[in-house]
Design an enzyme around this catalytic site. Structure first.
Site, mmCIF file in Angstrom:
data_model
loop_
_atom_site.group_PDB
_atom_site.id
_atom_site.type_symbol
_atom_site.label_atom_id
_atom_site.label_comp_id
_atom_site.label_asym_id
_atom_site.label_seq_id
_atom_site.Cartn_x
_atom_site.Cartn_y
_atom_site.Cartn_z
ATOM 1 C CG HIS A 1 34.742 45.272 42.435
ATOM 2 N ND1 HIS A 1 35.231 44.788 43.629
ATOM 3 C CD2 HIS A 1 34.423 46.577 42.668
ATOM 4 C CE1 HIS A 1 35.207 45.749 44.549
ATOM 5 N NE2 HIS A 1 34.710 46.842 43.989
ATOM 6 C CG ASP B 1 36.032 35.502 37.742
ATOM 7 O OD1 ASP B 1 35.361 36.532 37.929
ATOM 8 O OD2 ASP B 1 35.835 34.435 38.353
#
Length: 494
Positions: free
Chosen positions: A170, A382
């Site tokens: 993720h 991110d």
């Protein structure tokens, strides 16, 4: 259409998707929130699946009975992996959060390469593997999630039993110039090669993984097609793929259009008459670029006096790891900057920065999305950043502007219609704020409409479908996603 070439889907993550709380002399179980639960729960319920993870309690707590009761109401089994307190300290707070989290986000100088952390990480991954072997059969599909459990497939494959295992990361995966600083780099890469399918958020993450393999394995061979890569490294073979995670479009869109949210949004508008609200929503973390964002607000007010009194930053900061000195120092720095900026620019009737340090109920958060004319999403790095997608989906009036860091995974999907910025370039961020402030309503509408359509088409259900299709059909699927060089070049044309 989700493929079901398995008896059961078994999801494995660091934590179970529930919140356990000791109340009135008993454990209570509440469902967790988030798109991952929304997407996976129906599949798990349909075939009596299993979700395995640490319940978040000490090893002395007996949580089996309340979890079993909750499982019966959900239609799938919640299986707790009980961990000793000292193992949690070394595996989770240590190796996961002091080694892998900073390393994979490119902050290798924040890493604490303690040998004991690595030993605890392997021990807990082995513990998860043994639980998986006990609960599953060879006809199940085991889907392991995130950086906490990179070694699970290796531990499973040590014995005679085999399981078909997929893995999804993720968060980002860095290039060899960063990743190879990890003392246990060969073990981690070798462990990942034990999975059948490895999923990454972006094509850049996948290629970084390949580059790391090429540095450590002289005979790495790669064939790519669409979003998939077939990789051979020595005698190991693995399929890797790009699967950008998303959100449940309908769920957020319906909540944004609800009477409850509309009422809250109207109240927020009344508090900021004749101002454009700029929204920032972040968990407290050094990867989110919040000090740089606040400095950009300061410089925007200095460079462009016409914005004074007409913009206001609403910064929501969600508490995280408050017991860690580094995070406490970051919080203090953020609060110092907020105080300085407000002290420097505040005028009667106008405060430039509104700061909330708390978790918000989803309805409140969605009302903030809807009330904000801009979202300033500027992480330093991110994996995806779902706040950017949530903001766009909730902006059904199509009058908002997304200002997005080019280092967020979401930029590789949304680059055409967001305003991309380098969060380290304060002047560029200030210019993006001014550009968004003066953007014509028709341009705002056309950009936001396309952003929302992209997210609607490639939502959380598409993500789930595309991963499982790759796991069982090995067929590539077209996922619209630009490489890093593509959307960097697009900035020059803006």
């Amino acid at each position: 259409m989700i493929h079901t070439s398995f008896d059961r889907l078994v999801v494995v993550s660091n934590r179970l998707p529930v919140v356990l709380k000791w109340e009135h002399e008993r454990w209570t179980v509440r469902a967790g929130a988030g798109g991952l639960v929304t997407a996976l729960a129906p599949v798990l319920s349909r075939n009596g699946g299993v979700w395995m993870g640490w319940p978040g309690t000490s090893e002395q707590a007996d949580v089996h009975a309340p979890l079993e009761e909750f499982s019966q109401s959900q239609g799938y089994l919640l299986h707790p992996v009980i961990l000793q307190t000292e193992d949690v300290r070394g595996y989770y707070y240590g190796f996961s959060n002091e080694v892998l989290w900073p390393l994979l986000h490119g902050f290798h100088t924040h890493c604490n390469f303690k040998l004991d952390y690595w030993e605890k990480y392997q021990k807990v991954n082995n513990r998860f593997a043994q639980e998986i072997l006990q609960v599953t059969t060879e006809d199940d599909y085991v889907w392991v999630h995130d950086y906490h459990l990179m070694c699970v497939a290796r531990e499973i494959n040590k014995g005679l039993s085999r399981r078909k295992c997929g893995f999804f990361l993720h968060i980002p995966f860095p290039g060899p110039e960063i990743f190879l600083k990890l003392p246990w780099r060969r073990s981690i890469l070798g462990s990942l090669l034990e999975f059948d399918l490895i999923g990454f958020q972006t094509s850049q993450d996948m290629m970084n993984f390949v580059r790391c393999l090429e540095c450590l394995c002289s005979n790495t061979r790669v064939h790519t097609e669409q979003n998939l890569a077939w990789i051979a490294c020595g005698d190991k073979e693995v399929t890797a793929g790009t699967f950008p995670i998303s959100i449940d479009f309908d769920e957020f869109a319906e909540l944004a259009a609800s009477k409850e949210v509309s009422s809250r949004t109207d109240k927020l508008h009344m508090l900021h008459p004749d101002q454009q609200v700029i929204l920032g929503v972040d968990r407290l973390d050094y990867t989110k670029g919040i000090p740089q964002r606040l400095e950009a607000i300061r410089q925007a007010l200095i460079r462009f006096p016409d914005l004074k009194g007409k913009i206001a930053l609403l910064q929501v900061l969600v508490p995280s790891r408050e017991e860690v000195p580094e995070y406490q120092a970051l919080k203090e720095e953020i609060e110092r900057l907020v105080g300085e900026i407000n002290g420097q620019f505040t005028e009667p009737g106008w405060i430039p920065v509104h700061y909330l340090y708390r978790s918000l109920p989803r309805a409140d958060l969605v009302s903030f999305y809807l009330a904000s004319e801009m979202a300033l999403i500027t992480p330093l790095w991110d994996g995806m950043n779902l706040v950017a997608k949530e903001y766009c989906v909730c902006n059904y009036r199509e009058d908002g502007v997304l200002i997005l860091s080019e280092f967020a995974g979401a930029a590789s999907q949304l680059y055409s219609d967001a305003i991309l910025v380098n969060p380290y370039d304060v002047n560029a961020v200030t210019e993006a704020i001014r550009r968004a402030f003066y953007m014509h309503p028709s341009e705002r509408q056309s950009r936001m409409r396309r952003l929302r359509q992209t997210i609607k088409t490639y939502d959380i259900h598409f993500w789930l479908d595309s991963f499982l299709q790759a796991a069982f059909d090995s067929r590539p699927q077209e996922v619209p996603m630009a490489g890093f060089s593509t959307f960097l070049s697009s900035i020059d044309r803006l």
